[in-house]
Design an enzyme around this catalytic site. Sequence first.
Site, PDB file in Angstrom:
ATOM      1  CG  ASN A 110      -0.340  -0.087   2.501  1.00 53.34           C
ATOM      2  OD1 ASN A 110       0.714  -0.688   2.661  1.00 53.34           O
ATOM      3  ND2 ASN A 110      -0.949   0.547   3.474  1.00 53.34           N
ATOM      4  N   GLY A 123       2.118  -5.858   7.366  1.00 53.87           N
ATOM      5  CA  GLY A 123       1.196  -6.524   6.452  1.00 53.87           C
ATOM      6  C   GLY A 123      -0.046  -6.965   7.193  1.00 53.87           C
ATOM      7  CB  SER A 124      -2.770  -9.164   6.250  1.00 55.69           C
ATOM      8  OG  SER A 124      -2.116 -10.356   5.893  1.00 55.69           O
ATOM      9  CB  THR A 136       0.843 -12.361   6.286  1.00 53.56           C
ATOM     10  OG1 THR A 136      -0.027 -12.378   5.169  1.00 53.56           O
ATOM     11  CG2 THR A 136       2.247 -12.706   5.828  1.00 53.56           C
ATOM     12  CD  GLU A 153       3.937  -1.403  13.532  1.00 53.93           C
ATOM     13  OE1 GLU A 153       2.721  -1.100  13.565  1.00 53.93           O
ATOM     14  OE2 GLU A 153       4.728  -1.120  14.448  1.00 53.93           O
ATOM     15  CB  CYS A 208      -2.455   0.083   8.280  1.00 47.88           C
ATOM     16  SG  CYS A 208      -1.134   1.274   8.564  1.00 47.88           S
ATOM     17  CD  GLU A 264       7.870  -0.507  12.399  1.00 47.64           C
ATOM     18  OE1 GLU A 264       7.015   0.174  11.800  1.00 47.64           O
ATOM     19  OE2 GLU A 264       8.506  -1.426  11.862  1.00 47.64           O
TER      20      GLU A 264
HETATM   21  P1  NAD Z   1       0.230  -9.266   3.228  1.00 53.26           P
HETATM   22  O1  NAD Z   1       0.270  -9.742   4.630  1.00 53.26           O
HETATM   23  O2  NAD Z   1      -0.506 -10.053   2.241  1.00 53.26           O
HETATM   24  O3  NAD Z   1       1.702  -9.092   2.644  1.00 53.26           O
HETATM   25  C1  NAD Z   1       2.679  -8.306   3.265  1.00 53.26           C
HETATM   26  C2  NAD Z   1       4.044  -8.811   2.863  1.00 53.26           C
HETATM   27  O4  NAD Z   1       4.245 -10.112   3.395  1.00 53.26           O
HETATM   28  C3  NAD Z   1       4.267  -8.936   1.361  1.00 53.26           C
HETATM   29  O5  NAD Z   1       5.593  -8.612   1.041  1.00 53.26           O
HETATM   30  C4  NAD Z   1       4.017 -10.414   1.129  1.00 53.26           C
HETATM   31  O6  NAD Z   1       4.647 -10.929  -0.022  1.00 53.26           O
HETATM   32  C5  NAD Z   1       4.611 -11.017   2.380  1.00 53.26           C
HETATM   33  N1  NAD Z   1       4.102 -12.341   2.735  1.00 53.26           N
HETATM   34  C6  NAD Z   1       2.900 -12.903   2.425  1.00 53.26           C
HETATM   35  N2  NAD Z   1       2.824 -14.157   2.919  1.00 53.26           N
HETATM   36  C7  NAD Z   1       3.994 -14.391   3.562  1.00 53.26           C
HETATM   37  C8  NAD Z   1       4.524 -15.498   4.270  1.00 53.26           C
HETATM   38  N3  NAD Z   1       3.829 -16.637   4.424  1.00 53.26           N
HETATM   39  N4  NAD Z   1       5.754 -15.420   4.802  1.00 53.26           N
HETATM   40  C9  NAD Z   1       6.481 -14.277   4.679  1.00 53.26           C
HETATM   41  N5  NAD Z   1       6.045 -13.196   3.996  1.00 53.26           N
HETATM   42  C10 NAD Z   1       4.816 -13.253   3.459  1.00 53.26           C
HETATM   43  O7  NAD Z   1      -0.303  -7.777   3.311  1.00 53.26           O
HETATM   44  P2  NAD Z   1      -0.614  -6.814   2.075  1.00 53.26           P
HETATM   45  O8  NAD Z   1      -1.891  -7.273   1.478  1.00 53.26           O
HETATM   46  O9  NAD Z   1       0.594  -6.662   1.228  1.00 53.26           O
HETATM   47  O10 NAD Z   1      -0.820  -5.432   2.826  1.00 53.26           O
HETATM   48  C11 NAD Z   1      -2.021  -5.010   3.352  1.00 53.26           C
HETATM   49  C12 NAD Z   1      -2.071  -5.262   4.834  1.00 53.26           C
HETATM   50  O11 NAD Z   1      -0.989  -4.590   5.470  1.00 53.26           O
HETATM   51  C13 NAD Z   1      -3.315  -4.691   5.482  1.00 53.26           C
HETATM   52  O12 NAD Z   1      -3.801  -5.609   6.425  1.00 53.26           O
HETATM   53  C14 NAD Z   1      -2.826  -3.440   6.177  1.00 53.26           C
HETATM   54  O13 NAD Z   1      -3.590  -3.008   7.254  1.00 53.26           O
HETATM   55  C15 NAD Z   1      -1.467  -3.863   6.607  1.00 53.26           C
HETATM   56  N6  NAD Z   1      -0.625  -2.692   6.864  1.00 53.26           N
HETATM   57  C16 NAD Z   1      -0.265  -2.408   8.161  1.00 53.26           C
HETATM   58  C17 NAD Z   1       0.500  -1.292   8.437  1.00 53.26           C
HETATM   59  C18 NAD Z   1       0.918  -0.945   9.836  1.00 53.26           C
HETATM   60  O14 NAD Z   1       1.874  -0.193   9.985  1.00 53.26           O
HETATM   61  N7  NAD Z   1       0.282  -1.450  10.854  1.00 53.26           N
HETATM   62  C19 NAD Z   1       0.914  -0.464   7.398  1.00 53.26           C
HETATM   63  C20 NAD Z   1       0.515  -0.779   6.100  1.00 53.26           C
HETATM   64  C21 NAD Z   1      -0.239  -1.902   5.853  1.00 53.26           C
END
Ligand code: NAD
Length: 488
Positions: A156, A232-233, A236, A254, A288, A469
Amino acid sequence: TMAHSKALLVLENFIGGKFVPCSSYIDSYNPSTGGVYCRVPDSGKEEVEAAVKSAKAAFPIWSSKSPLERSQILNKLADLIEHDLEAFAQAESKDQGKTITFARTVDIPRAVYNFRFFASSILHHTTECTEMATMGCVHYTSRAPVGVAGLISPWNLPLYLLTWKIAPAIACGNTVVAKPSEMTSVTAWMMCKLLEKAGVPHGVVNIVFGTGTKAGEALVCHPDVPLISFTGSTLTAQRIMEKSAPHCKRLSLELGGKNPAIIFDDADLTQCIPTTLRSSFANQGEICLCTSRIFVQRGIYSEFLKRFVAEAKKWKVGNPSDPTVGVGALISKEHLEKVRSYVKKAQAEGARVLCGEGVDSLALPTGNQKGYFMLPTVIAEVKDESCCMQEEIFGPVTCVVAFDTEEEVIKRANSVKYGLAATVWSSNVGRIHRVAQRLQAGLVWTNCWLVRDLNLPFGGMKASGIGREGAKDSYEFFTEVKTITIKH
Ligand code: NAD
């Protein structure tokens, strides 16, 4: 065909200071046209192994540099990215679907600032010292970099979030292997081209491109990577915790949010409405920290709704490179379908969709007909238990509901699994303090949104994450502390 593949942008991994081709690639789409325009390495164990090896080899030299030497290099890198700001912004917008305006004013300036900020903050940390006079002892703490840090970031805010990890990790003297999202890898690859010129020694920053399940998991499972910083999510993150458990890795997570905005009847609506529109729809709602549950006190509910919907309808959706556009394309076809499905579910449950998806028509420029666009959507009369009020939608969809009392709204705002951010609107300082104290969220903004001081902790409670962070928090995460006792 060859002619076709030649036209595509082809990325390479960056390992040990060199670009290295990969044996297989994945397609990356331009979200605003729906066409493949880039090929991203589909790295796996082998590539991650090579990257970790080069990061390990670079660690002794990099970690023995003084903070000032590292600081100068980080500042140089910031200057180089800033010099190419427009090219980075164009690339981020094309790769991610976000508007050029957002990339120019938020993503890339913040990436530059991340390096400048940690270049400065690394110079100002002090460690602790205590005296135990009766024992003839002093105790002090010393901090040292940990080793090779594994950094995994989402799609994002691609360069913004990646540099928010790389900068503190290397400022502290660690070396890194980073894996950006396979859907948004271009700006990370562009940054690699600047590292040598900035003076970053070979092997300090390694980037492997690829999917989460292949490249990401190889990094998470690598025995020589003792810490993982992940954004990420939540789903994950659970997987990462499981996979890293056998190695007892240090994790910073995060994750997602389902952030409430609480608007009391004494709020200044002339500020609250435009800010809440931004907090709902900025970056297509793909932040997020975006607001997705708006609680409005009964007395101003209908006025708020009327003005909010009227303003939401004014947001222009379309070609992200048009500077007058406020809503660009969503990241992927699958994500667009997922976001749309939430609106359908809400309708099926009896909620009212006041504008946007399924209600208004979306006219797109000729070149963008196959892009992943969606209108800002406002849903009312939705139950707190509905999936639209419980799950992270991560798109330009926001729900507006009414409340009566302070006590009630705190309870309802806290009744989700997430706890990342919240906003409170009121002109009553006492009330603001009371409510902010009781909200389960790592960040509470009152009468504003997204105003950040990077010195202070950032992160979520509950399913929104583990750890924080920030200047001090990132320093603590990316270093190992030791307590030393001296007896004379
Ligand atoms: P995602 O969890 O699908 O992917 C994030 C990253 O993790 C990507 O690089 C992906 O390739 C990698 N990944 C996926 N599966 C993995 C695994 N099994 N092992 C290791 N790495 C793996 O998330 P997304 O769809 O890319 O991003 C959106 C999500 O991120 C939303 O839930 C959003 O709220 C969250 N987000 C959180 C913050 C925060 O600071 N809290 C900031 C931005 C986004």
